[in-house]
Scaffold this active site. Structure first.
Site, PDB file in Angstrom:
ATOM      1  N   ARG A 172      -8.157 -32.707  28.539  1.00 40.82           N
ATOM      2  CA  ARG A 172      -7.515 -33.583  27.548  1.00 40.82           C
ATOM      3  C   ARG A 172      -6.140 -33.057  27.105  1.00 40.82           C
ATOM      4  NH1 ARG A 172     -11.096 -36.989  24.306  1.00 40.82           N
ATOM      5  NH2 ARG A 172     -12.585 -37.775  25.808  1.00 40.82           N
ATOM      6  N   ASP A 186      -9.164 -42.798  31.777  1.00 39.25           N
ATOM      7  CA  ASP A 186     -10.426 -42.514  31.103  1.00 39.25           C
ATOM      8  C   ASP A 186     -11.561 -42.702  32.091  1.00 39.25           C
ATOM      9  OD1 ASP A 186     -11.301 -42.000  28.143  1.00 39.25           O
ATOM     10  OD2 ASP A 186     -12.849 -43.258  29.048  1.00 39.25           O
ATOM     11  N   ARG A 202      -4.048 -36.721  21.526  1.00 44.68           N
ATOM     12  CA  ARG A 202      -3.628 -36.966  20.138  1.00 44.68           C
ATOM     13  C   ARG A 202      -3.088 -35.772  19.378  1.00 44.68           C
ATOM     14  NH1 ARG A 202      -9.138 -39.857  18.782  1.00 44.68           N
ATOM     15  NH2 ARG A 202      -9.645 -38.273  20.335  1.00 44.68           N
ATOM     16  N   TYR A 231     -23.010 -44.543  28.816  1.00 47.23           N
ATOM     17  CA  TYR A 231     -22.148 -45.451  28.044  1.00 47.23           C
ATOM     18  C   TYR A 231     -22.471 -46.920  28.348  1.00 47.23           C
ATOM     19  CZ  TYR A 231     -19.345 -41.536  26.458  1.00 47.23           C
ATOM     20  OH  TYR A 231     -18.935 -40.379  25.857  1.00 47.23           O
ATOM     21  N   ARG A 241       1.512 -43.942  22.535  1.00 44.35           N
ATOM     22  CA  ARG A 241       0.355 -44.832  22.375  1.00 44.35           C
ATOM     23  C   ARG A 241       0.682 -45.988  21.437  1.00 44.35           C
ATOM     24  NH1 ARG A 241      -5.077 -43.016  19.549  1.00 44.35           N
ATOM     25  NH2 ARG A 241      -3.567 -43.160  17.864  1.00 44.35           N
TER      26      ARG A 241
HETATM   27  O1  CP3 Z   1      -7.585 -34.557  30.305  1.00 41.88           O
HETATM   28  C1  CP3 Z   1      -6.663 -35.394  30.204  1.00 41.88           C
HETATM   29  O2  CP3 Z   1      -5.602 -35.176  29.605  1.00 41.88           O
HETATM   30  C2  CP3 Z   1      -6.831 -36.693  30.959  1.00 41.88           C
HETATM   31  C3  CP3 Z   1      -7.265 -37.806  30.204  1.00 41.88           C
HETATM   32  C4  CP3 Z   1      -8.718 -38.034  29.853  1.00 41.88           C
HETATM   33  C5  CP3 Z   1      -9.077 -38.841  28.758  1.00 41.88           C
HETATM   34  N1  CP3 Z   1     -10.414 -39.029  28.770  1.00 41.88           N
HETATM   35  C6  CP3 Z   1      -8.134 -39.435  27.806  1.00 41.88           C
HETATM   36  C7  CP3 Z   1      -8.625 -39.883  26.487  1.00 41.88           C
HETATM   37  C8  CP3 Z   1      -9.906 -37.659  30.491  1.00 41.88           C
HETATM   38  C9  CP3 Z   1     -10.107 -36.731  31.684  1.00 41.88           C
HETATM   39  C10 CP3 Z   1     -10.966 -38.307  29.804  1.00 41.88           C
HETATM   40  C11 CP3 Z   1     -12.374 -38.203  30.205  1.00 41.88           C
HETATM   41  C12 CP3 Z   1     -13.422 -38.757  29.344  1.00 41.88           C
HETATM   42  N2  CP3 Z   1     -13.409 -39.921  28.619  1.00 41.88           N
HETATM   43  C13 CP3 Z   1     -14.698 -38.199  29.203  1.00 41.88           C
HETATM   44  C14 CP3 Z   1     -15.200 -36.988  29.938  1.00 41.88           C
HETATM   45  C15 CP3 Z   1     -14.636 -35.737  29.393  1.00 41.88           C
HETATM   46  C16 CP3 Z   1     -15.226 -35.359  28.090  1.00 41.88           C
HETATM   47  O3  CP3 Z   1     -14.469 -35.357  27.110  1.00 41.88           O
HETATM   48  O4  CP3 Z   1     -16.411 -35.052  28.071  1.00 41.88           O
HETATM   49  C17 CP3 Z   1     -15.437 -39.005  28.319  1.00 41.88           C
HETATM   50  C18 CP3 Z   1     -16.858 -38.778  27.845  1.00 41.88           C
HETATM   51  C19 CP3 Z   1     -14.609 -40.099  27.976  1.00 41.88           C
HETATM   52  C20 CP3 Z   1     -14.965 -41.256  27.147  1.00 41.88           C
HETATM   53  C21 CP3 Z   1     -14.134 -41.311  25.932  1.00 41.88           C
HETATM   54  N3  CP3 Z   1     -12.777 -41.581  25.925  1.00 41.88           N
HETATM   55  C22 CP3 Z   1     -14.539 -41.089  24.605  1.00 41.88           C
HETATM   56  C23 CP3 Z   1     -15.954 -40.749  24.178  1.00 41.88           C
HETATM   57  C24 CP3 Z   1     -13.409 -41.253  23.814  1.00 41.88           C
HETATM   58  C25 CP3 Z   1     -13.351 -41.209  22.321  1.00 41.88           C
HETATM   59  C26 CP3 Z   1     -13.547 -39.850  21.810  1.00 41.88           C
HETATM   60  C27 CP3 Z   1     -12.308 -39.383  21.196  1.00 41.88           C
HETATM   61  O5  CP3 Z   1     -11.925 -38.219  21.506  1.00 41.88           O
HETATM   62  O6  CP3 Z   1     -11.761 -40.133  20.412  1.00 41.88           O
HETATM   63  C28 CP3 Z   1     -12.303 -41.508  24.655  1.00 41.88           C
HETATM   64  C29 CP3 Z   1     -10.911 -41.717  24.243  1.00 41.88           C
HETATM   65  C30 CP3 Z   1      -9.844 -40.903  24.899  1.00 41.88           C
HETATM   66  N4  CP3 Z   1      -9.783 -40.593  26.221  1.00 41.88           N
HETATM   67  C31 CP3 Z   1      -8.676 -40.388  24.267  1.00 41.88           C
HETATM   68  C32 CP3 Z   1      -7.909 -39.769  25.263  1.00 41.88           C
HETATM   69  C33 CP3 Z   1      -6.563 -39.118  25.108  1.00 41.88           C
HETATM   70  C34 CP3 Z   1      -8.328 -40.565  22.802  1.00 41.88           C
HETATM   71  C35 CP3 Z   1      -8.040 -42.012  22.573  1.00 41.88           C
HETATM   72  C36 CP3 Z   1      -6.864 -42.259  21.681  1.00 41.88           C
HETATM   73  O7  CP3 Z   1      -5.734 -41.919  22.039  1.00 41.88           O
HETATM   74  O8  CP3 Z   1      -7.092 -42.875  20.637  1.00 41.88           O
END
Ligand code: CP3
Length: 358
Positions: free
Chosen positions: A27, A77, A31, A154, A40
């Site tokens: 990640r 994502d 944010r 999910y 964003r």
């Molecule tokens: O690593 C990186 O920089 C690449 C981008 C990336 C994101 N999500 C961006 C993201 C990657 C590799 C993911 C994978 C992802 N997404 C996973 C597996 C990795 C892990 O964290 O276990 C999962 C379970 C998801 C599903 C997901 N996406 C959730 C549960 C959420 C919300 C949780 C949260 O942190 O708010 C997201 C949102 C998300 N994916 C964000 C980002 C940058 C935040 C969203 C935002 O900008 O508002």
């Protein structure tokens, strides 16, 4: 194919000699970076950002501009696949993902289809190509996907934070239905990852975020078996270069030998696993990626340096370690702490790669 200026990450994944330990952060675009929040806002919301290849390229590069990272990861994502399957994905700010049509009825499950990456997920492939051009062979680009089981969680629950009640009920009462979903997901993930490789991804990581919530036998049958299928079917070579595959089961520390036996190149570890013990278990079979507790980055540069030093010492001398966090970076991380983390790995890791001890 012009060669990469920095191939430390790819070499470490293949357990080849390097002069220091490569580092990136799960990640890393997100944010905690003010410039990410600004982009964003321009996109409107998170999903629109993922679906806009220009803006996805911009945010992918943001952490690389700030920190000396050894890899870029596609900004996207894991939920793009169920979105492409028509389950109606939305991200409500501060609440995480939600599906309008979670899988509950048998007919909904029977109607599931494998999305064509070239059509339904074209925006991801466009982003991969654009990011590769923007990186201009500076560092490699990681493509990724969720695991079939994590995606199923999910798709069935419809949101996060549910203790997997619906998924586990199905697992025990109607394993045939869960296997059907997992079969479709495995086909979808394989096609999606192979399309990312075709578009330019140079390494692949599969996030099995929820595999660790399963009982031992259930993990083997409902998560690992499908990871195995994908590992078998991925294009592991492109333009004469090996495409390494990293498997990350969060909470999977007790299954390392089984994960290594899939034939993956590297295993991602969360912070609950002892790196030294993990290295002993997997021996020369795979590289290890991890595994600093992301909470360490909430502290201060001195504390971060101490913890980085401990993690390097835990892996010990030699090659085949990729430094990372044990899970995604917290949105509350001060960017200067992320900088201190990356610099500490650069400063302290060369001592573990000297000839004598290598
Ligand atoms: O690593 C990186 O920089 C690449 C981008 C990336 C994101 N999500 C961006 C993201 C990657 C590799 C993911 C994978 C992802 N997404 C996973 C597996 C990795 C892990 O964290 O276990 C999962 C379970 C998801 C599903 C997901 N996406 C959730 C549960 C959420 C919300 C949780 C949260 O942190 O708010 C997201 C949102 C998300 N994916 C964000 C980002 C940058 C935040 C969203 C935002 O900008 O508002």
């Amino acid at each position: 194919m012009p060669t990469l200026q920095n191939d430390t990450f790819l070499r470490a994944l293949l357990r080849k000699p390097t002069d220091r330990t490569p580092v990136w952060m799960m990640r890393q675009a997100g944010r905690y970076l003010p410039e990410y929040n600004e982009t964003r806002k321009r996109a409107g919301d998170f999903l629109s950002l993922c679906k806009n290849p220009d803006l996805a390229t911009e945010v992918t590069l943001q952490p690389l501009t700030r920190f000396r990272l050894d890899a870029a990861i596609l900004f996207s994502d894991i939920l793009t696949i169920p979105d492409a399957m028509g389950l109606g994905l939305t991200f409500v700010a501060g609440e995480g993902p939600k599906f309008e049509r979670p899988l509950r009825q048998e007919w909904e499950i029977r109607n599931l289809f494998v999305p064509d990456p070239a059509e339904h997920l074209r925006y991801v492939m466009d982003a991969v190509g654009q990011i590769r051009r923007a990186l201009d062979n500076s560092v490699p680009l990681i493509g990724f996907s969720g695991s079939p089981f994590t995606l199923a969680c999910y798709m069935i629950e419809g949101e996060g934070g549910t203790d997997f009640a619906h998924t586990k009920k199905m697992l025990y009462q109607r394993p045939d239905l869960l296997h059907h979903i997992l079969d479709i997901n495995a086909q979808a993930v394989t096609a999606y990852l192979n399309a990312q490789i075709e578009s330019g991804a140079q390494a692949i990581m599969i996030f099995d975020t929820w595999g660790g919530a399963l009982a031992h036998d259930a993990y083997l049958e409902f998560s690992l078996a499908y990871l195995q299928r994908i590992v078998n079917q991925l294009s592991r070579e492109r333009d004469g270069n090996t495409i390494p595959v990293i498997l990350f089961t969060k909470g999977g520390g007790q299954w390392l030998e089984l994960i290594a036996a899939t034939g993956c190149d590297a295993i991602g570890l969360d912070w609950t696993t002892d790196l030294a013990a993990a290295r002993q278990q997997v021996g020369q079979r795979v590289a290890l990626q991890g595994n600093l507790d992301p909470a360490v980055l909430l502290t201060d540069p001195d504390t971060i340096t101490t913890q980085v030093s401990n993690t390097l010492a835990s892996f010990g001398h030699g090659h085949g370690h990729i430094f990372n966090l044990g899970h995604g970076i917290s949105q509350f991380t001060p960017p200067e702490n992320a900088a201190a983390f990356v610099e500490a790995v650069h400063r302290l890791s060369p001592a573990y790669h000297t000839e004598k001890n290598g």
